[in-house]
Design a protein around this motif. Structure first.
Motif, PDB file in Angstrom:
ATOM      1  N   GLU A 142       0.828  -1.199   0.000  1.00 48.32           N
ATOM      2  CA  GLU A 142       0.000   0.000   0.000  1.00 48.32           C
ATOM      3  C   GLU A 142       0.866   1.255   0.000  1.00 48.32           C
ATOM      4  OE1 GLU A 142      -2.871  -0.078   3.110  1.00 48.32           O
ATOM      5  OE2 GLU A 142      -3.853  -1.889   2.372  1.00 48.32           O
ATOM      6  N   SER A 143       1.950   1.223   0.770  1.00 45.82           N
ATOM      7  CA  SER A 143       2.866   2.360   0.804  1.00 45.82           C
ATOM      8  C   SER A 143       3.486   2.596  -0.570  1.00 45.82           C
ATOM      9  CB  SER A 143       3.963   2.111   1.846  1.00 45.82           C
ATOM     10  OG  SER A 143       4.929   3.139   1.813  1.00 45.82           O
ATOM     11  N   ALA A 144       3.876   1.512  -1.239  1.00 43.84           N
ATOM     12  CA  ALA A 144       4.474   1.627  -2.571  1.00 43.84           C
ATOM     13  C   ALA A 144       3.450   2.100  -3.594  1.00 43.84           C
ATOM     14  CB  ALA A 144       5.075   0.289  -2.991  1.00 43.84           C
ATOM     15  N   LEU A 145       2.222   1.572  -3.517  1.00 43.26           N
ATOM     16  CA  LEU A 145       1.177   1.976  -4.463  1.00 43.26           C
ATOM     17  C   LEU A 145       0.888   3.468  -4.362  1.00 43.26           C
ATOM     18  CD1 LEU A 145      -1.290  -1.029  -4.174  1.00 43.26           C
ATOM     19  CD2 LEU A 145      -0.249  -0.208  -6.297  1.00 43.26           C
ATOM     20  N   ALA A 146       0.955   4.012  -3.154  1.00 40.09           N
ATOM     21  CA  ALA A 146       0.703   5.442  -2.969  1.00 40.09           C
ATOM     22  C   ALA A 146       1.741   6.295  -3.681  1.00 40.09           C
ATOM     23  CB  ALA A 146       0.675   5.775  -1.477  1.00 40.09           C
ATOM     24  N   MET A 147       2.898   5.708  -4.000  1.00 38.14           N
ATOM     25  CA  MET A 147       3.980   6.443  -4.646  1.00 38.14           C
ATOM     26  C   MET A 147       3.975   6.297  -6.165  1.00 38.14           C
ATOM     27  SD  MET A 147       7.027   5.494  -1.925  1.00 38.14           S
ATOM     28  CE  MET A 147       8.239   6.553  -2.746  1.00 38.14           C
ATOM     29  N   VAL A 148       3.101   5.444  -6.704  1.00 36.25           N
ATOM     30  CA  VAL A 148       3.024   5.272  -8.155  1.00 36.25           C
ATOM     31  C   VAL A 148       2.579   6.599  -8.778  1.00 36.25           C
ATOM     32  CG1 VAL A 148       1.786   4.108 -10.023  1.00 36.25           C
ATOM     33  CG2 VAL A 148       2.612   2.809  -8.063  1.00 36.25           C
ATOM     34  N   THR A 149       3.279   7.045  -9.817  1.00 31.45           N
ATOM     35  CA  THR A 149       3.078   8.401 -10.337  1.00 31.45           C
ATOM     36  C   THR A 149       1.798   8.569 -11.151  1.00 31.45           C
ATOM     37  OG1 THR A 149       4.499   7.833 -12.209  1.00 31.45           O
ATOM     38  CG2 THR A 149       5.536   8.944 -10.350  1.00 31.45           C
ATOM     39  N   LYS A 150       1.343   7.521 -11.833  1.00 30.05           N
ATOM     40  CA  LYS A 150       0.169   7.657 -12.697  1.00 30.05           C
ATOM     41  C   LYS A 150      -1.032   6.939 -12.077  1.00 30.05           C
ATOM     42  CE  LYS A 150       2.686   8.258 -17.035  1.00 30.05           C
ATOM     43  NZ  LYS A 150       2.240   9.658 -17.226  1.00 30.05           N
ATOM     44  N   PRO A 151      -2.093   7.693 -11.725  1.00 29.00           N
ATOM     45  CA  PRO A 151      -3.273   7.078 -11.097  1.00 29.00           C
ATOM     46  C   PRO A 151      -3.895   5.977 -11.942  1.00 29.00           C
ATOM     47  CG  PRO A 151      -3.356   9.467 -10.886  1.00 29.00           C
ATOM     48  CD  PRO A 151      -2.217   9.159 -11.812  1.00 29.00           C
ATOM     49  N   ASN A 152      -3.927   6.147 -13.263  1.00 31.51           N
ATOM     50  CA  ASN A 152      -4.562   5.115 -14.095  1.00 31.51           C
ATOM     51  C   ASN A 152      -3.781   3.813 -14.075  1.00 31.51           C
ATOM     52  OD1 ASN A 152      -2.487   6.301 -15.497  1.00 31.51           O
ATOM     53  ND2 ASN A 152      -3.769   7.101 -17.135  1.00 31.51           N
ATOM     54  N   HIS A 153      -2.450   3.893 -13.991  1.00 30.62           N
ATOM     55  CA  HIS A 153      -1.638   2.684 -13.866  1.00 30.62           C
ATOM     56  C   HIS A 153      -1.965   1.969 -12.555  1.00 30.62           C
ATOM     57  CE1 HIS A 153       1.767   4.216 -16.750  1.00 30.62           C
ATOM     58  NE2 HIS A 153       0.562   4.265 -17.289  1.00 30.62           N
ATOM     59  N   ARG A 154      -2.017   2.754 -11.478  1.00 32.86           N
ATOM     60  CA  ARG A 154      -2.290   2.177 -10.162  1.00 32.86           C
ATOM     61  C   ARG A 154      -3.670   1.530 -10.113  1.00 32.86           C
ATOM     62  NH1 ARG A 154      -1.821   6.497  -7.316  1.00 32.86           N
ATOM     63  NH2 ARG A 154      -4.029   7.004  -7.241  1.00 32.86           N
ATOM     64  N   ILE A 155      -4.660   2.215 -10.655  1.00 32.61           N
ATOM     65  CA  ILE A 155      -6.027   1.696 -10.632  1.00 32.61           C
ATOM     66  C   ILE A 155      -6.122   0.389 -11.404  1.00 32.61           C
ATOM     67  CG2 ILE A 155      -8.372   2.122 -11.469  1.00 32.61           C
ATOM     68  CD1 ILE A 155      -7.817   5.126 -10.799  1.00 32.61           C
ATOM     69  N   ALA A 156      -5.541   0.358 -12.606  1.00 28.62           N
ATOM     70  CA  ALA A 156      -5.585  -0.860 -13.427  1.00 28.62           C
ATOM     71  C   ALA A 156      -4.903  -2.012 -12.698  1.00 28.62           C
ATOM     72  CB  ALA A 156      -4.929  -0.613 -14.785  1.00 28.62           C
ATOM     73  N   TRP A 157      -3.754  -1.746 -12.080  1.00 33.28           N
ATOM     74  CA  TRP A 157      -2.996  -2.784 -11.367  1.00 33.28           C
ATOM     75  C   TRP A 157      -3.820  -3.334 -10.203  1.00 33.28           C
ATOM     76  CZ3 TRP A 157      -0.941  -4.518  -6.867  1.00 33.28           C
ATOM     77  CH2 TRP A 157       0.146  -5.393  -6.935  1.00 33.28           C
ATOM     78  N   MET A 158      -4.450  -2.439  -9.452  1.00 30.27           N
ATOM     79  CA  MET A 158      -5.213  -2.867  -8.282  1.00 30.27           C
ATOM     80  C   MET A 158      -6.473  -3.638  -8.685  1.00 30.27           C
ATOM     81  SD  MET A 158      -4.763   0.455  -5.818  1.00 30.27           S
ATOM     82  CE  MET A 158      -5.657  -0.292  -4.463  1.00 30.27           C
ATOM     83  N   LEU A 159      -7.143  -3.183  -9.735  1.00 29.50           N
ATOM     84  CA  LEU A 159      -8.312  -3.919 -10.202  1.00 29.50           C
ATOM     85  C   LEU A 159      -7.920  -5.331 -10.625  1.00 29.50           C
ATOM     86  CD1 LEU A 159     -10.160  -1.182 -12.302  1.00 29.50           C
ATOM     87  CD2 LEU A 159     -10.957  -2.220 -10.176  1.00 29.50           C
ATOM     88  N   ARG A 160      -6.726  -5.456 -11.206  1.00 29.56           N
ATOM     89  CA  ARG A 160      -6.268  -6.772 -11.662  1.00 29.56           C
ATOM     90  C   ARG A 160      -5.793  -7.641 -10.510  1.00 29.56           C
ATOM     91  NH1 ARG A 160      -7.084 -10.923 -14.552  1.00 29.56           N
ATOM     92  NH2 ARG A 160      -5.255 -11.972 -15.395  1.00 29.56           N
TER      93      ARG A 160
END
Length: 204
Positions: free
Chosen positions: A141-159
């Protein structure tokens, strides 16, 4: 009589409170709200990455719970499982409405990993594995908060956290399958680098 585990005790408490709330008991609903608010907020923030959006969506979740609670029964699973479904659908609706998800397809070929990580989880982990899982989740979760592009993070989490297929994510985000795969691939690369920079071995 066997002693209840904490999870069983919590589920029983939810059942009692939800039953009372269905009958119009405002205090019981308030107790459910207070008990699960932080969990819903955390889930929404991981997906949205924005405090204002998260606050609004979390409120929306509990408004829907209040409106739909009379239709819930144990045949639909535990209260928390039902709450998770309501929260997930509300968050996805918010993602669809946002204008921030705008990115042209990127070049490059992602790893062809079609199996969501959730399918590899041990359904009945022991105490040691539970502790390890919680620690890993906090790191992730800490690392995900640092991902620069929200759409990348959202797609990764949905998957990988919600278990959606590539096709389902493409429909949710209104993008082509190839674009979704690229976003997930780029998020994986960035997460790996973030963890390496922290001196943490890649856990996923």
């Amino acid at each position: 009589m066997a002693r209840q585990t904490p999870d069983e005790s919590s589920a029983y408490e939810d059942l009692q409170l939800a039953t009372l709330a269905k009958e119009g008991d405002d205090i019981a609903f308030e107790q459910l709200f207070n008990k699960h608010y932080s969990w819903v907020y955390s889930k929404a923030y991981r997906m949205l990455g924005n405090y204002q959006d998260t606050e609004e969506v979390t409120q929306d979740v509990f408004i829907k719970v209040w409106q739909k609670l009379k239709k819930w029964d144990t045949a639909q699973g535990s209260f928390q499982a039902w709450l998770n479904t309501v929260a997930r659908n509300t968050i996805i609706d918010a993602i669809r409405k946002r204008d921030r998800i705008r990115e042209a397809p990127l070049s490059g070929q992602p790893d062809d990993d079609e199996v969501p990580l959730s399918q590899y989880e041990d359904p009945r982990p022991g105490p040691d594995r539970q502790l390890e899982a919680r620690e890993a989740q906090e790191i992730l979760e800490s690392a995900l908060a640092m991902v620069t592009k929200p759409n990348h993070r959202i797609a990764w989490m949905l998957r990988h956290l919600e278990g959606y297929s590539i096709a389902e994510i493409a429909r949710i985000l209104d993008r082509k399958d190839g674009t979704v795969k690229i976003w997930i691939f780029r998020c994986t690369q960035e997460l790996r680098q973030i963890l390496v920079n922290k001196g943490i071995q890649w856990i996923y």
